[in-house]
Design a protein around this motif. Structure first.
Motif, PDB file in Angstrom:
ATOM      1  N   ARG A   6      70.962  36.850  50.149  1.00  0.00           N
ATOM      2  CA  ARG A   6      69.679  36.849  49.198  1.00  0.00           C
ATOM      3  C   ARG A   6      68.628  37.517  49.989  1.00  0.00           C
ATOM      4  O   ARG A   6      67.890  38.206  49.448  1.00  0.00           O
ATOM      5  CB  ARG A   6      69.478  35.394  48.969  1.00  0.00           C
ATOM      6  CG  ARG A   6      68.348  35.071  47.982  1.00  0.00           C
ATOM      7  CD  ARG A   6      67.951  33.493  47.875  1.00  0.00           C
ATOM      8  NE  ARG A   6      67.633  32.975  49.021  1.00  0.00           N
ATOM      9  CZ  ARG A   6      68.192  31.731  49.237  1.00  0.00           C
ATOM     10  NH1 ARG A   6      69.343  31.162  48.567  1.00  0.00           N
ATOM     11  NH2 ARG A   6      67.807  31.304  50.377  1.00  0.00           N
ATOM     12  N   TYR A  65      62.077  29.224  48.347  1.00  0.00           N
ATOM     13  CA  TYR A  65      63.382  28.683  48.487  1.00  0.00           C
ATOM     14  C   TYR A  65      63.734  27.475  49.233  1.00  0.00           C
ATOM     15  O   TYR A  65      64.306  26.320  48.906  1.00  0.00           O
ATOM     16  CB  TYR A  65      64.623  29.651  48.703  1.00  0.00           C
ATOM     17  CG  TYR A  65      64.533  30.829  47.583  1.00  0.00           C
ATOM     18  CD1 TYR A  65      64.340  30.724  45.944  1.00  0.00           C
ATOM     19  CD2 TYR A  65      64.736  32.021  47.916  1.00  0.00           C
ATOM     20  CE1 TYR A  65      64.598  31.612  45.211  1.00  0.00           C
ATOM     21  CE2 TYR A  65      64.837  33.215  46.944  1.00  0.00           C
ATOM     22  CZ  TYR A  65      64.580  33.045  45.754  1.00  0.00           C
ATOM     23  OH  TYR A  65      64.796  33.866  44.915  1.00  0.00           O
ATOM     24  N   HIS A  70      64.992  27.031  43.299  1.00  0.00           N
ATOM     25  CA  HIS A  70      66.347  27.466  43.143  1.00  0.00           C
ATOM     26  C   HIS A  70      66.326  28.977  42.482  1.00  0.00           C
ATOM     27  O   HIS A  70      65.695  29.093  41.491  1.00  0.00           O
ATOM     28  CB  HIS A  70      67.190  26.711  42.158  1.00  0.00           C
ATOM     29  CG  HIS A  70      68.655  26.855  42.266  1.00  0.00           C
ATOM     30  ND1 HIS A  70      69.243  27.704  41.720  1.00  0.00           N
ATOM     31  CD2 HIS A  70      69.646  26.249  43.236  1.00  0.00           C
ATOM     32  CE1 HIS A  70      70.626  27.736  41.869  1.00  0.00           C
ATOM     33  NE2 HIS A  70      71.052  26.956  42.917  1.00  0.00           N
ATOM     34  N   LYS A  72      68.128  30.596  40.477  1.00  0.00           N
ATOM     35  CA  LYS A  72      68.475  30.256  39.087  1.00  0.00           C
ATOM     36  C   LYS A  72      67.257  29.798  38.021  1.00  0.00           C
ATOM     37  O   LYS A  72      67.403  30.046  37.017  1.00  0.00           O
ATOM     38  CB  LYS A  72      69.472  29.425  38.727  1.00  0.00           C
ATOM     39  CG  LYS A  72      70.900  29.695  39.059  1.00  0.00           C
ATOM     40  CD  LYS A  72      71.497  30.859  37.890  1.00  0.00           C
ATOM     41  CE  LYS A  72      72.889  31.113  37.980  1.00  0.00           C
ATOM     42  NZ  LYS A  72      73.337  32.215  37.119  1.00  0.00           N
ATOM     43  N   GLU A  73      66.236  29.370  38.827  1.00  0.00           N
ATOM     44  CA  GLU A  73      64.904  28.837  37.906  1.00  0.00           C
ATOM     45  C   GLU A  73      64.197  30.412  37.546  1.00  0.00           C
ATOM     46  O   GLU A  73      64.284  31.240  38.002  1.00  0.00           O
ATOM     47  CB  GLU A  73      64.173  28.152  38.816  1.00  0.00           C
ATOM     48  CG  GLU A  73      64.704  26.815  39.188  1.00  0.00           C
ATOM     49  CD  GLU A  73      63.610  25.831  39.967  1.00  0.00           C
ATOM     50  OE1 GLU A  73      62.562  25.559  39.532  1.00  0.00           O
ATOM     51  OE2 GLU A  73      64.089  25.615  40.982  1.00  0.00           O
ATOM     52  N   LYS A  74      63.686  30.017  36.257  1.00  0.00           N
ATOM     53  CA  LYS A  74      62.677  31.081  35.857  1.00  0.00           C
ATOM     54  C   LYS A  74      61.538  31.274  36.698  1.00  0.00           C
ATOM     55  O   LYS A  74      60.826  32.310  36.699  1.00  0.00           O
ATOM     56  CB  LYS A  74      62.465  30.848  34.190  1.00  0.00           C
ATOM     57  CG  LYS A  74      63.804  30.957  33.254  1.00  0.00           C
ATOM     58  CD  LYS A  74      63.346  30.700  31.866  1.00  0.00           C
ATOM     59  CE  LYS A  74      64.800  30.866  31.043  1.00  0.00           C
ATOM     60  NZ  LYS A  74      64.556  30.487  29.696  1.00  0.00           N
ATOM     61  N   MET A 128      69.369  36.193  40.440  1.00  0.00           N
ATOM     62  CA  MET A 128      69.781  34.827  39.303  1.00  0.00           C
ATOM     63  C   MET A 128      70.963  35.127  39.030  1.00  0.00           C
ATOM     64  O   MET A 128      71.773  34.087  38.879  1.00  0.00           O
ATOM     65  CB  MET A 128      68.643  34.961  38.553  1.00  0.00           C
ATOM     66  CG  MET A 128      68.733  34.007  37.510  1.00  0.00           C
ATOM     67  SD  MET A 128      67.571  34.136  35.876  1.00  0.00           S
ATOM     68  CE  MET A 128      65.928  33.397  36.838  1.00  0.00           C
ATOM     69  N   ALA A 129      71.209  36.498  38.578  1.00  0.00           N
ATOM     70  CA  ALA A 129      72.565  36.684  37.996  1.00  0.00           C
ATOM     71  C   ALA A 129      73.915  36.472  39.140  1.00  0.00           C
ATOM     72  O   ALA A 129      75.043  36.233  38.796  1.00  0.00           O
ATOM     73  CB  ALA A 129      72.494  38.029  37.681  1.00  0.00           C
ATOM     74  N   THR A 131      73.646  34.329  41.907  1.00  0.00           N
ATOM     75  CA  THR A 131      73.709  32.928  42.137  1.00  0.00           C
ATOM     76  C   THR A 131      74.678  32.214  41.532  1.00  0.00           C
ATOM     77  O   THR A 131      74.226  32.209  40.008  1.00  0.00           O
ATOM     78  CB  THR A 131      72.410  32.607  42.505  1.00  0.00           C
ATOM     79  OG1 THR A 131      71.553  33.431  43.326  1.00  0.00           O
ATOM     80  CG2 THR A 131      72.234  31.018  42.978  1.00  0.00           C
ATOM     81  N   LYS A 132      75.401  31.190  42.010  1.00  0.00           N
ATOM     82  CA  LYS A 132      76.125  30.322  41.241  1.00  0.00           C
ATOM     83  C   LYS A 132      75.294  29.052  40.666  1.00  0.00           C
ATOM     84  O   LYS A 132      74.188  28.954  41.575  1.00  0.00           O
ATOM     85  CB  LYS A 132      77.380  29.629  42.064  1.00  0.00           C
ATOM     86  CG  LYS A 132      78.318  30.844  42.319  1.00  0.00           C
ATOM     87  CD  LYS A 132      79.376  30.188  43.354  1.00  0.00           C
ATOM     88  CE  LYS A 132      80.447  31.232  43.445  1.00  0.00           C
ATOM     89  NZ  LYS A 132      81.384  31.069  44.386  1.00  0.00           N
ATOM     90  N   LYS A 133      75.378  28.685  39.817  1.00  0.00           N
ATOM     91  CA  LYS A 133      74.645  27.433  39.229  1.00  0.00           C
ATOM     92  C   LYS A 133      74.367  26.347  40.147  1.00  0.00           C
ATOM     93  O   LYS A 133      73.396  25.869  40.275  1.00  0.00           O
ATOM     94  CB  LYS A 133      75.422  26.638  37.979  1.00  0.00           C
ATOM     95  CG  LYS A 133      74.461  25.832  37.395  1.00  0.00           C
ATOM     96  CD  LYS A 133      73.256  26.860  36.519  1.00  0.00           C
ATOM     97  CE  LYS A 133      72.811  25.746  35.404  1.00  0.00           C
ATOM     98  NZ  LYS A 133      71.566  26.464  34.978  1.00  0.00           N
TER      99      LYS A 133
END
Length: 135
Positions: A6, A65, A70, A72-74, A128-129, A131-133
């Protein structure tokens, strides 16, 4: 996504993305692809003058972070976009320190922060794409 990957993406991706966006814009205006030498020179310029801003961007994102954001967050896209805009200003400062002057400072203060914001947004979307949930 692992922290090292990252951080590496946050440092290495923005200069290349900025050049791709800039060359894409030039291609749309000129209706042809620029010579490959222009792209190579632009990429070299981007990595020289955007290295400090890219590291600053990566440190900023890692700070958020570490404090609960996270990837994955907008909200990560929003913060990365703002950080990218600030990084665009830092590119102007780095270039101005080296060249001691800027021929068109007004347009530089429009172009670089805008390019930085777009680059920050795309970088966050890529992270984001990838990164796993649950990661």
């Amino acid at each position: 996504m692992k922290k090292f990957r990252r951080i590496a993406l946050n440092i290495l991706l923005p200069p290349a993305l900025a050049v791709a966006l800039l060359i894409g814009e030039i291609s749309l205006v000129a209706l042809e692809m620029p010579d490959w030498r222009l792209g190579t020179a632009a990429l070299l310029y981007a990595y020289v003058f955007a290295s400090i801003p890219s590291v600053t961007h990566a440190l900023t994102m890692e700070f958020f972070y570490r404090h609960g954001l996270h990837p994955k967050e907008k909200k990560a896209v929003v913060i990365s976009t703002l950080s990218g805009a600030v990084s665009g200003v830092l590119v102007i400062v780095c270039a101005a320190l080296v060249f001691r002057a800027f021929s068109d400072l007004a347009s530089a203060f429009f172009i670089y922060p805008t390019l930085g914001a777009a680059t920050g947004a795309v970088t966050a979307i890529v992270i984001m794409a990838l990164t796993k949930k649950n990661a």
